[in-house]
Design a protein around this motif. Sequence first.
Motif, PDB file in Angstrom:
ATOM      1  N   LYS A  81      43.532 -33.901 -63.753  1.00 32.44           N
ATOM      2  CA  LYS A  81      43.772 -32.490 -64.044  1.00 32.44           C
ATOM      3  C   LYS A  81      44.841 -31.919 -63.125  1.00 32.44           C
ATOM      4  N   LEU A  82      44.775 -32.300 -61.876  1.00 32.82           N
ATOM      5  CA  LEU A  82      45.733 -31.825 -60.880  1.00 32.82           C
ATOM      6  C   LEU A  82      47.145 -32.282 -61.237  1.00 32.82           C
ATOM      7  N   ASN A  83      47.289 -33.546 -61.570  1.00 33.59           N
ATOM      8  CA  ASN A  83      48.608 -34.070 -61.936  1.00 33.59           C
ATOM      9  C   ASN A  83      49.165 -33.354 -63.161  1.00 33.59           C
ATOM     10  N   LYS A  84      48.313 -33.104 -64.138  1.00 32.89           N
ATOM     11  CA  LYS A  84      48.759 -32.429 -65.356  1.00 32.89           C
ATOM     12  C   LYS A  84      49.205 -31.008 -65.073  1.00 32.89           C
ATOM     13  N   ARG A  85      48.420 -30.290 -64.254  1.00 32.69           N
ATOM     14  CA  ARG A  85      48.747 -28.898 -63.956  1.00 32.69           C
ATOM     15  C   ARG A  85      50.051 -28.776 -63.182  1.00 32.69           C
ATOM     16  N   LEU A  86      50.357 -29.783 -62.344  1.00 35.55           N
ATOM     17  CA  LEU A  86      51.517 -29.686 -61.459  1.00 35.55           C
ATOM     18  C   LEU A  86      52.708 -30.508 -61.942  1.00 35.55           C
ATOM     19  N   GLU A  87      52.652 -30.990 -63.181  1.00 39.03           N
ATOM     20  CA  GLU A  87      53.713 -31.876 -63.658  1.00 39.03           C
ATOM     21  C   GLU A  87      55.068 -31.178 -63.779  1.00 39.03           C
ATOM     22  N   GLY A  88      55.082 -29.853 -63.830  1.00 33.98           N
ATOM     23  CA  GLY A  88      56.352 -29.132 -63.946  1.00 33.98           C
ATOM     24  C   GLY A  88      57.071 -28.917 -62.631  1.00 33.98           C
ATOM     25  N   TYR A  89      56.430 -29.251 -61.527  1.00 31.34           N
ATOM     26  CA  TYR A  89      57.063 -29.062 -60.217  1.00 31.34           C
ATOM     27  C   TYR A  89      57.957 -30.250 -59.885  1.00 31.34           C
ATOM     28  N   GLN A  91      59.443 -33.572 -58.443  1.00 33.90           N
ATOM     29  CA  GLN A  91      58.662 -34.767 -58.165  1.00 33.90           C
ATOM     30  C   GLN A  91      58.392 -34.936 -56.678  1.00 33.90           C
ATOM     31  N   ASN A  92      59.339 -34.545 -55.837  1.00 33.32           N
ATOM     32  CA  ASN A  92      59.174 -34.764 -54.400  1.00 33.32           C
ATOM     33  C   ASN A  92      58.374 -33.663 -53.711  1.00 33.32           C
ATOM     34  N   SER A  93      57.915 -32.668 -54.481  1.00 31.43           N
ATOM     35  CA  SER A  93      57.211 -31.557 -53.856  1.00 31.43           C
ATOM     36  C   SER A  93      55.705 -31.790 -53.769  1.00 31.43           C
ATOM     37  N   PHE A  94      55.200 -32.802 -54.466  1.00 30.77           N
ATOM     38  CA  PHE A  94      53.756 -32.994 -54.558  1.00 30.77           C
ATOM     39  C   PHE A  94      53.409 -34.474 -54.592  1.00 30.77           C
ATOM     40  N   THR A  95      52.469 -34.857 -53.733  1.00 29.93           N
ATOM     41  CA  THR A  95      51.966 -36.229 -53.702  1.00 29.93           C
ATOM     42  C   THR A  95      50.454 -36.189 -53.780  1.00 29.93           C
ATOM     43  N   LEU A  96      49.883 -36.990 -54.668  1.00 36.29           N
ATOM     44  CA  LEU A  96      48.434 -37.052 -54.806  1.00 36.29           C
ATOM     45  C   LEU A  96      47.918 -38.344 -54.180  1.00 36.29           C
ATOM     46  N   VAL A  97      46.947 -38.188 -53.288  1.00 38.99           N
ATOM     47  CA  VAL A  97      46.267 -39.331 -52.692  1.00 38.99           C
ATOM     48  C   VAL A  97      44.842 -39.329 -53.234  1.00 38.99           C
ATOM     49  N   HIS A  98      44.520 -40.344 -54.026  1.00 40.16           N
ATOM     50  CA  HIS A  98      43.187 -40.418 -54.648  1.00 40.16           C
ATOM     51  C   HIS A  98      42.249 -41.116 -53.678  1.00 40.16           C
ATOM     52  N   SER A  99      41.533 -40.310 -52.882  1.00 42.59           N
ATOM     53  CA  SER A  99      40.688 -40.851 -51.834  1.00 42.59           C
ATOM     54  C   SER A  99      39.824 -39.738 -51.260  1.00 42.59           C
ATOM     55  N   THR A 100      38.753 -40.122 -50.587  1.00 49.75           N
ATOM     56  CA  THR A 100      38.098 -39.139 -49.733  1.00 49.75           C
ATOM     57  C   THR A 100      39.024 -38.847 -48.559  1.00 49.75           C
ATOM     58  N   PHE A 101      38.843 -37.689 -47.963  1.00 51.74           N
ATOM     59  CA  PHE A 101      39.694 -37.350 -46.824  1.00 51.74           C
ATOM     60  C   PHE A 101      39.463 -38.324 -45.672  1.00 51.74           C
ATOM     61  N   GLU A 102      38.204 -38.694 -45.444  1.00 50.57           N
ATOM     62  CA  GLU A 102      37.896 -39.586 -44.329  1.00 50.57           C
ATOM     63  C   GLU A 102      38.607 -40.933 -44.467  1.00 50.57           C
ATOM     64  N   ASP A 103      38.780 -41.425 -45.701  1.00 51.40           N
ATOM     65  CA  ASP A 103      39.360 -42.747 -45.928  1.00 51.40           C
ATOM     66  C   ASP A 103      40.857 -42.717 -46.253  1.00 51.40           C
ATOM     67  N   ALA A 104      41.426 -41.539 -46.401  1.00 47.41           N
ATOM     68  CA  ALA A 104      42.832 -41.429 -46.816  1.00 47.41           C
ATOM     69  C   ALA A 104      43.770 -41.970 -45.738  1.00 47.41           C
ATOM     70  N   LYS A 105      44.759 -42.740 -46.158  1.00 48.43           N
ATOM     71  CA  LYS A 105      45.777 -43.277 -45.259  1.00 48.43           C
ATOM     72  C   LYS A 105      46.956 -42.296 -45.215  1.00 48.43           C
TER      73      LYS A 105
END
Length: 270
Positions: A81-89, A91-105
Amino acid sequence: MQNPIPLEEGRALFGRNTEIYQEGRPDYPERVYDLLKKHCGSENHFQAFEIGPGTAQATEKLLHMGYQVTAIEPDPNLAMKLNKRLEGYPQNSFTLVHSTFEDAKLPTSYFDLGIAATSFHWVDPAKGLEKVFQLLRSGGWFAMWWTVFGDPSNMDAFMQKTNHLFAPLSTSPSHKAGYRHPYPLQKDERINDLKKSGFTEILSEEIRWASQMDVRRTIQLVSTFSPVARLNETERATFLCEIERIINNDFGGTVKRNFVTAIYLARKPE
């Protein structure tokens, strides 16, 4: 304490119906973003991370402020949903990390700003703040805020009428001390957590506001509460029908809700 919802399970509840979540959650008061601009914003500060962006309510605001946002979202449905909502921005303005915060690299000592909008109670506070501190550059800011949907210091009539319905349900980490003492409004505890993690220049503010809500909007909002989302389909339908009945019969189809948004800002020392 009534059947607390485990962190891992709770993180998976909000993606079950992303449309309801996006439509049901009201926007945060503009005062939140005024505080970010006043204390955290600068033309030289561009890199931000967001913990649990959900459906991008706060994310879009950061993008409009000029930040490049790294969003950490553990739920796959919300991530889509997040990617779809932000697809108009750009490309370099938004990066999605699919992870819990504790495990995110994520790169340490890199970000100018970190935020958690109604999400940090789903993170282990000590480990989470330690990681936030590591991710920020010297002088960087962290802002965490929540909207409490029912001001315990100014209970609206709908809240008083329906408290008995919510009392038997599971308990979110945001209300493990009861509805009169929600996690976001435990000011001394939240400030002490930040201090213990090394933050300074800590600021806090409670923003009180009200909203007139019809049956549809109220049902949508209540549906997003984790104790309600956790119910099975039959139980949830019965619960929401009773909420609808109360709104129509006792309030003529419209309720005035009293909310409070609590925000905490803190800086990593230079």
